[in-house]
Design a protein around this motif. Structure first.
Motif, PDB file in Angstrom:
ATOM      1  N   ASN A   1       0.868  -1.179   0.000  1.00  8.90           N
ATOM      2  CA  ASN A   1       0.000   0.000   0.000  1.00  8.90           C
ATOM      3  C   ASN A   1       0.901   1.223   0.000  1.00  8.90           C
ATOM      4  O   ASN A   1       1.792   1.332   0.837  1.00  8.90           O
ATOM      5  CB  ASN A   1      -0.927   0.000   1.225  1.00  8.90           C
ATOM      6  CG  ASN A   1      -2.003   1.064   1.129  1.00  8.90           C
ATOM      7  OD1 ASN A   1      -2.174   1.686   0.083  1.00  8.90           O
ATOM      8  ND2 ASN A   1      -2.713   1.285   2.208  1.00  8.90           N
ATOM      9  N   ALA A   2       0.702   2.090  -0.959  1.00  7.09           N
ATOM     10  CA  ALA A   2       1.613   3.221  -1.127  1.00  7.09           C
ATOM     11  C   ALA A   2       0.829   4.516  -1.261  1.00  7.09           C
ATOM     12  O   ALA A   2      -0.353   4.518  -1.618  1.00  7.09           O
ATOM     13  CB  ALA A   2       2.494   3.015  -2.360  1.00  7.09           C
ATOM     14  N   CYS A   3       1.527   5.603  -0.966  1.00  2.62           N
ATOM     15  CA  CYS A   3       0.918   6.936  -1.051  1.00  2.62           C
ATOM     16  C   CYS A   3       1.885   7.879  -1.746  1.00  2.62           C
ATOM     17  O   CYS A   3       3.050   7.974  -1.352  1.00  2.62           O
ATOM     18  CB  CYS A   3       0.602   7.448   0.350  1.00  2.62           C
ATOM     19  SG  CYS A   3      -0.112   9.106   0.369  1.00  2.62           S
ATOM     20  N   LEU A   4       1.405   8.538  -2.778  1.00  3.92           N
ATOM     21  CA  LEU A   4       2.195   9.573  -3.459  1.00  3.92           C
ATOM     22  C   LEU A   4       1.787  10.931  -2.918  1.00  3.92           C
ATOM     23  O   LEU A   4       0.594  11.228  -2.772  1.00  3.92           O
ATOM     24  CB  LEU A   4       1.942   9.540  -4.962  1.00  3.92           C
ATOM     25  CG  LEU A   4       2.829   8.626  -5.796  1.00  3.92           C
ATOM     26  CD1 LEU A   4       2.284   8.511  -7.206  1.00  3.92           C
ATOM     27  CD2 LEU A   4       4.269   9.130  -5.817  1.00  3.92           C
ATOM     28  N   LEU A   5       2.782  11.772  -2.637  1.00  3.01           N
ATOM     29  CA  LEU A   5       2.526  13.149  -2.213  1.00  3.01           C
ATOM     30  C   LEU A   5       3.019  14.063  -3.321  1.00  3.01           C
ATOM     31  O   LEU A   5       4.231  14.197  -3.536  1.00  3.01           O
ATOM     32  CB  LEU A   5       3.246  13.460  -0.898  1.00  3.01           C
ATOM     33  CG  LEU A   5       2.790  12.653   0.321  1.00  3.01           C
ATOM     34  CD1 LEU A   5       3.564  11.348   0.416  1.00  3.01           C
ATOM     35  CD2 LEU A   5       2.958  13.453   1.605  1.00  3.01           C
ATOM     36  N   ALA A   6       2.084  14.629  -4.058  1.00  2.42           N
ATOM     37  CA  ALA A   6       2.445  15.426  -5.228  1.00  2.42           C
ATOM     38  C   ALA A   6       1.405  16.521  -5.446  1.00  2.42           C
ATOM     39  O   ALA A   6       0.205  16.249  -5.424  1.00  2.42           O
ATOM     40  CB  ALA A   6       2.531  14.545  -6.472  1.00  2.42           C
ATOM     41  N   GLU A   7       1.901  17.729  -5.659  1.00  4.38           N
ATOM     42  CA  GLU A   7       0.984  18.823  -5.994  1.00  4.38           C
ATOM     43  C   GLU A   7       0.567  18.712  -7.460  1.00  4.38           C
ATOM     44  O   GLU A   7      -0.566  18.983  -7.810  1.00  4.38           O
ATOM     45  CB  GLU A   7       1.682  20.164  -5.721  1.00  4.38           C
ATOM     46  CG  GLU A   7       0.732  21.300  -5.402  1.00  4.38           C
ATOM     47  CD  GLU A   7       0.114  21.178  -4.010  1.00  4.38           C
ATOM     48  OE1 GLU A   7       0.707  20.497  -3.158  1.00  4.38           O
ATOM     49  OE2 GLU A   7      -0.957  21.752  -3.775  1.00  4.38           O
TER      50      GLU A   7
ATOM     51  N   ILE B   1       3.127  -2.430 -10.648  1.00  2.00           N
ATOM     52  CA  ILE B   1       3.749  -2.904  -9.401  1.00  2.00           C
ATOM     53  C   ILE B   1       3.378  -4.361  -9.159  1.00  2.00           C
ATOM     54  O   ILE B   1       4.231  -5.192  -8.825  1.00  2.00           O
ATOM     55  CB  ILE B   1       3.303  -2.014  -8.216  1.00  2.00           C
ATOM     56  CG1 ILE B   1       3.883  -0.600  -8.366  1.00  2.00           C
ATOM     57  CG2 ILE B   1       3.723  -2.634  -6.876  1.00  2.00           C
ATOM     58  CD1 ILE B   1       3.274   0.430  -7.426  1.00  2.00           C
ATOM     59  N   ALA B   2       2.100  -4.678  -9.342  1.00  4.73           N
ATOM     60  CA  ALA B   2       1.631  -6.052  -9.122  1.00  4.73           C
ATOM     61  C   ALA B   2       2.348  -7.029 -10.046  1.00  4.73           C
ATOM     62  O   ALA B   2       2.777  -8.109  -9.620  1.00  4.73           O
ATOM     63  CB  ALA B   2       0.124  -6.119  -9.325  1.00  4.73           C
TER      64      ALA B   2
ATOM     65  N   VAL C   1      -2.444  -4.427  -4.305  1.00  6.18           N
ATOM     66  CA  VAL C   1      -1.635  -3.204  -4.395  1.00  6.18           C
ATOM     67  C   VAL C   1      -2.560  -2.008  -4.290  1.00  6.18           C
ATOM     68  O   VAL C   1      -3.352  -1.740  -5.202  1.00  6.18           O
ATOM     69  CB  VAL C   1      -0.845  -3.141  -5.718  1.00  6.18           C
ATOM     70  CG1 VAL C   1      -0.025  -1.857  -5.775  1.00  6.18           C
ATOM     71  CG2 VAL C   1       0.061  -4.361  -5.860  1.00  6.18           C
ATOM     72  N   GLY C   2      -2.470  -1.317  -3.188  1.00  6.46           N
ATOM     73  CA  GLY C   2      -3.253  -0.097  -2.987  1.00  6.46           C
ATOM     74  C   GLY C   2      -2.398   1.119  -3.286  1.00  6.46           C
ATOM     75  O   GLY C   2      -1.188   1.105  -3.068  1.00  6.46           O
ATOM     76  N   LEU C   3      -3.018   2.140  -3.844  1.00  4.73           N
ATOM     77  CA  LEU C   3      -2.288   3.378  -4.123  1.00  4.73           C
ATOM     78  C   LEU C   3      -3.193   4.567  -3.866  1.00  4.73           C
ATOM     79  O   LEU C   3      -4.287   4.658  -4.438  1.00  4.73           O
ATOM     80  CB  LEU C   3      -1.798   3.403  -5.574  1.00  4.73           C
ATOM     81  CG  LEU C   3      -1.078   4.679  -6.012  1.00  4.73           C
ATOM     82  CD1 LEU C   3       0.183   4.904  -5.182  1.00  4.73           C
ATOM     83  CD2 LEU C   3      -0.734   4.629  -7.490  1.00  4.73           C
ATOM     84  N   THR C   4      -2.735   5.447  -3.007  1.00  5.43           N
ATOM     85  CA  THR C   4      -3.449   6.692  -2.765  1.00  5.43           C
ATOM     86  C   THR C   4      -2.530   7.843  -3.124  1.00  5.43           C
ATOM     87  O   THR C   4      -1.318   7.674  -3.268  1.00  5.43           O
ATOM     88  CB  THR C   4      -3.880   6.818  -1.292  1.00  5.43           C
ATOM     89  OG1 THR C   4      -2.723   6.741  -0.457  1.00  5.43           O
ATOM     90  CG2 THR C   4      -4.854   5.708  -0.914  1.00  5.43           C
TER      91      THR C   4
ATOM     92  N   ALA D   1       7.106  13.175  -3.192  1.00  8.46           N
ATOM     93  CA  ALA D   1       7.475  12.233  -2.132  1.00  8.46           C
ATOM     94  C   ALA D   1       6.559  11.015  -2.211  1.00  8.46           C
ATOM     95  O   ALA D   1       5.448  11.090  -2.750  1.00  8.46           O
ATOM     96  CB  ALA D   1       7.361  12.894  -0.764  1.00  8.46           C
ATOM     97  N   ALA D   2       7.039   9.914  -1.683  1.00  7.99           N
ATOM     98  CA  ALA D   2       6.232   8.689  -1.670  1.00  7.99           C
ATOM     99  C   ALA D   2       6.491   7.912  -0.396  1.00  7.99           C
ATOM    100  O   ALA D   2       7.620   7.891   0.119  1.00  7.99           O
ATOM    101  CB  ALA D   2       6.564   7.813  -2.883  1.00  7.99           C
ATOM    102  N   GLN D   3       5.441   7.309   0.101  1.00  8.78           N
ATOM    103  CA  GLN D   3       5.526   6.415   1.246  1.00  8.78           C
ATOM    104  C   GLN D   3       4.950   5.071   0.832  1.00  8.78           C
ATOM    105  O   GLN D   3       4.042   5.011   0.003  1.00  8.78           O
ATOM    106  CB  GLN D   3       4.693   6.939   2.424  1.00  8.78           C
ATOM    107  CG  GLN D   3       5.127   8.289   2.938  1.00  8.78           C
ATOM    108  CD  GLN D   3       4.176   8.805   4.000  1.00  8.78           C
ATOM    109  OE1 GLN D   3       2.970   8.744   3.846  1.00  8.78           O
ATOM    110  NE2 GLN D   3       4.731   9.321   5.074  1.00  8.78           N
ATOM    111  N   ALA D   4       5.449   4.015   1.429  1.00  3.68           N
ATOM    112  CA  ALA D   4       4.888   2.690   1.139  1.00  3.68           C
ATOM    113  C   ALA D   4       4.986   1.804   2.369  1.00  3.68           C
ATOM    114  O   ALA D   4       5.957   1.883   3.126  1.00  3.68           O
ATOM    115  CB  ALA D   4       5.628   2.029  -0.028  1.00  3.68           C
ATOM    116  N   VAL D   5       3.972   0.988   2.544  1.00  2.00           N
ATOM    117  CA  VAL D   5       4.046  -0.098   3.514  1.00  2.00           C
ATOM    118  C   VAL D   5       3.776  -1.398   2.761  1.00  2.00           C
ATOM    119  O   VAL D   5       3.187  -1.403   1.675  1.00  2.00           O
ATOM    120  CB  VAL D   5       3.040   0.053   4.672  1.00  2.00           C
ATOM    121  CG1 VAL D   5       3.381   1.259   5.527  1.00  2.00           C
ATOM    122  CG2 VAL D   5       1.619   0.137   4.155  1.00  2.00           C
TER     123      VAL D   5
END
Ligand code: MG
Length: 169
Positions: A101-107, A122-123, A133-136, A153-157
């Protein structure tokens, strides 16, 4: 005595600055935009966060250890290839990815139109269902370096599981 459930969680984070004149690749998907991201590889910030989550879950170090940006072999390399190699490192250590599960931080740019393609890429690289595979994505409401459109920026678990019924690694 506690039985090891054969599960590990991982956490990854990455940042890359925008760089004019480079293609923008996020989650393995080329996205039309006025600038790409600076980096030694294709600078796919999302996949780098996913790689680090997987490596961290298996306690195998991090992306900088395995794919150093000083190494010319990795110049311009697709981060999908780094992700596939990361999965191979896990497999060699007795682990396989189960969920990301990942999160993109982008304006900018807007991520939503491309999110399903990124999830699929990704899958496919990890050999898991796209449903795992979750993506927010979020902006930071104009705040900070993301808000100033200086970078992404990106975060993932992730959750990894022991592969097969073998002995604990
Ligand atoms: Mg990176």
């Amino acid at each position: 005595m506690t039985t090891d459930p054969g599960l590990r969680v991982g956490l990854g984070f990455d940042v890359h600055p925008f760089a004019p004149g480079r293609p923008l690749v996020l989650g393995g998907v080329a996205i039309p935009h006025e600038a790409g991201l600076a980096g030694h590889s294709d600078a796919d910030v999302l996949l780098h966060a996913v790689c680090d989550a997987l490596l961290g879950a298996a306690a195998l170090g991090d992306i900088g250890v395995h794919f150093p940006d000083r190494d010319p072999a990795f110049r311009g390399i697709s981060s999908l290839e780094l992700l596939r190699r990361t999965a191979a490192l896990l497999a060699a250590a007795g682990w396989r990815p189960f969920q990301v599960n990942a999160c993109l931080l982008a304006e900018v740019p807007r991520i939503a139109p491309h999110a399903d393609a990124m999830r699929g890429a990704i899958a496919a690289a990890l050999g898991i269902p796209a449903a795992n595979v979750g993506l927010t994505a979020t902006t930071t409401e104009g705040l900070g370096f993301v808000g100033r459109r200086e970078g992404i920026a990106a975060q993932a678990v992730c959750l990894i599981v022991r592969d097969g019924g073998g002995a604990a690694p």
